[in-house]
Write an enzyme that holds these catalytic residues in place. Structure first.
Site: not given
Ligand code: ADP
Length: 451
Positions: A115, A158, A164, A201, A237, A275, A291
């Site tokens: 990421k 993160k 997931g 943030k 979702k 996303e 995908r």
């Molecule tokens: P994954 O690959 O595990 O799904 P994502 O980076 O897509 O991880 O983040 C998953 C979810 O976590 C997002 O849809 C959101 O709900 C929350 N999230 C991720 N980053 C942030 C952020 N910077 N601020 C607020 N919520 C976040």
């Protein structure tokens, strides 16, 4: 006639079978012992057992899938979603075996699966990201504290290799930072085999908005509109829609064009999803999924395109058959994921479907691999299908979805159709534009009212 091995199961396997049919390709569907005899396998030209129920021994078993491809004369492999769909080692193994993966190359998957790398690529393409450095975090506690203070609390830590919804931790203030960093690092190492952590943030109440893209191997890339997937429980979702209600179309078009540009930039081939989180009128990139996604039908309903067929065609080397100006959207579409689960506890409810009635009518599409008499195995995801409703506008899509859900009948296992019915009636959801926390807040209120 070319053969496609479908390295997946359930509704997406059936969706891919349908796309193969349309394109005149032979569809061979892999299955595990637990899915033996499943009705949807009869719709494939051939079905081949790839191992026992445990996914690690079947749907995640790379050597078994490659032998199935060899044994059935497949030249293409479709990974669907989940399982091996974003696994760069699988993509590499498929290509090393002289086969074509329907999806981007291993190198692209690796780049986008990290990421931090993905974020760097997006910044280079002018795609706005959530504020925070585009580099992995240092170990030095003082440097960490300085970074967090610069971004401003709350921040989120993160895992660079995460997915997931795991390997993320929100930090409210400096006193929690060191501990949170340590735990996230341990999780990252344990779950993803990559200890790299980055910081962003933490947005308080954003919406989840995403852009569908498709790109061919001749340098053409298109964006196919947006989706709102904010109705989530534990980052899963539940309801998705296209387009995202109430967002400035000029903003979507600008970001969509940048997503397509970044595909061209990195020579991306295949379908993909960018996303974003949406807050205060701005979109902030969070990750790319390399995908097909569960929610792709809402985009298909509003654009009239067959994204899975396009995905197969570009993998076979074809040029995209349309230009960006020819991508038109009409009306609104909503998808409800139907799960065999208890609608209160969310415990999966595997078992025998003694009777099932699938809705229909104007604007209704139901993607499901099950019917009366089907067995829902306990070994896999509890999703048994998706009800998708299209309408000339959002209100019509909502009304059609509600009618369809009321018509859907699944006996023998618990199912969340009535929960969807209630959610479609929720005034906040009906207004459009709820945040990613709305569904969990709604469920908490429901539990309070029941108590
Ligand atoms: P994954 O690959 O595990 O799904 P994502 O980076 O897509 O991880 O983040 C998953 C979810 O976590 C997002 O849809 C959101 O709900 C929350 N999230 C991720 N980053 C942030 C952020 N910077 N601020 C607020 N919520 C976040």
């Amino acid at each position: 006639m070319e053969t496609v091995l479908i390295a997946n199961r359930g509704e997406i396997a059936l969706r891919i079978i349908r796309a193969c049919r349309r394109l005149g390709l032979r569809a061979v569907c892999a299955f595990s012992e637990d899915d033996r005899g499943a009705g949807y396998l009869d719709l494939a030209d051939e079905a081949v057992c790839v191992g026992p129920a445990a996914a690690t021994k079947s749907y995640l078993n790379i050597p078994a899938l490659l032998s199935a491809a060899r044994a059935t004369g497949a030249s293409l492999v479709h990974p669907g979603y989940g399982f091996l769909s974003e696994n760069a080692d699988f993509a590499q193994a498929v290509s090393d075996a002289g086969l074509t993966l329907i999806g981007p190359s291993a190198a692209i998957m690796r780049k986008m699966g990290d990421k931090v790398e993905a974020k760097r690529a997006m910044i280079a393409a002018g795609v706005p990201c959530v504020p925070g450095p585009d580099s992995v975090l240092p170990d030095d506690p003082d440097a960490l504290a300085t970074l967090a203070a610069e971004i401003g609390y709350p921040v989120i830590l993160k895992a660079a290799g995460g997915g997931g919804g795991r390997g993320m931790r929100v930090v409210q203030g400096e006193s929690d930072l060191a501990q949170a960093f340590m735990i996230t690092r341990q999780e990252a190492r344990r779950f993803f085999g990559n200890a790299d952590i980055y910081m962003e943030k933490y947005l308080q109440a954003p919406r989840h908005v995403e852009i569908q893209v498709i790109a061919d191997s001749h340098g053409h890339a298109l964006w196919l509109g947006d989706r709102d997937c904010s109705m989530q429980r534990r980052h899963q979702k539940l309801i998705e829609e296209a387009p995202a209600p109430g967002i400035d179309r000029a903003l979507i078009a600008d970001i969509g064009e940048r997503c397509a540009a970044s595909c061209r930039e990195i020579s991306y081939v295949g379908a993909g999803t960018f996303e974003f989180l949406y807050e205060n009128g701005e979109l902030y990139f969070i990750e790319v999924n390399t995908r097909i996604q569960v929610e792709h039908p809402v985009t298909e309903m509003v654009t009239g395109l067959d994204i899975v067929a396009l995905q197969i065609e570009v993998a076979r080397g074809a040029s995209l058959p349309l230009t960006q100006a020819e991508v038109r959207t009409f009306g609104h579409a909503i998808e409800c994921r139907i799960n065999a689960e208890d609608p209160h506890s969310f415990t999966p409810s595997p078992g025998h479907i003694s009777r099932m009635h699938v809705p229909g009518g104007p604007g209704i599409r139901v993607d499901t691999h099950v019917a009366t008499g089907a067995e829902i195995p306990a070994s896999y995801d509890s999703m048994i299908g998706k009800v998708i409703a299209h309408g000339a506008d959002r209100n019509e899509a909502l009304a059609r979805a509600a009618t369809a859900l009321a018509e859907l009948r699944v006996d023998g296992v618990a199912c969340n159709a009535a929960l969807h019915g209630a959610l479609l009636g929720d005034p906040d959801f009906r207004r459009g534009g709820v945040s990613i926390h709305h569904l969990e807040q709604w469920l908490a209120r429901r539990e309070g009212a029941d108590a």
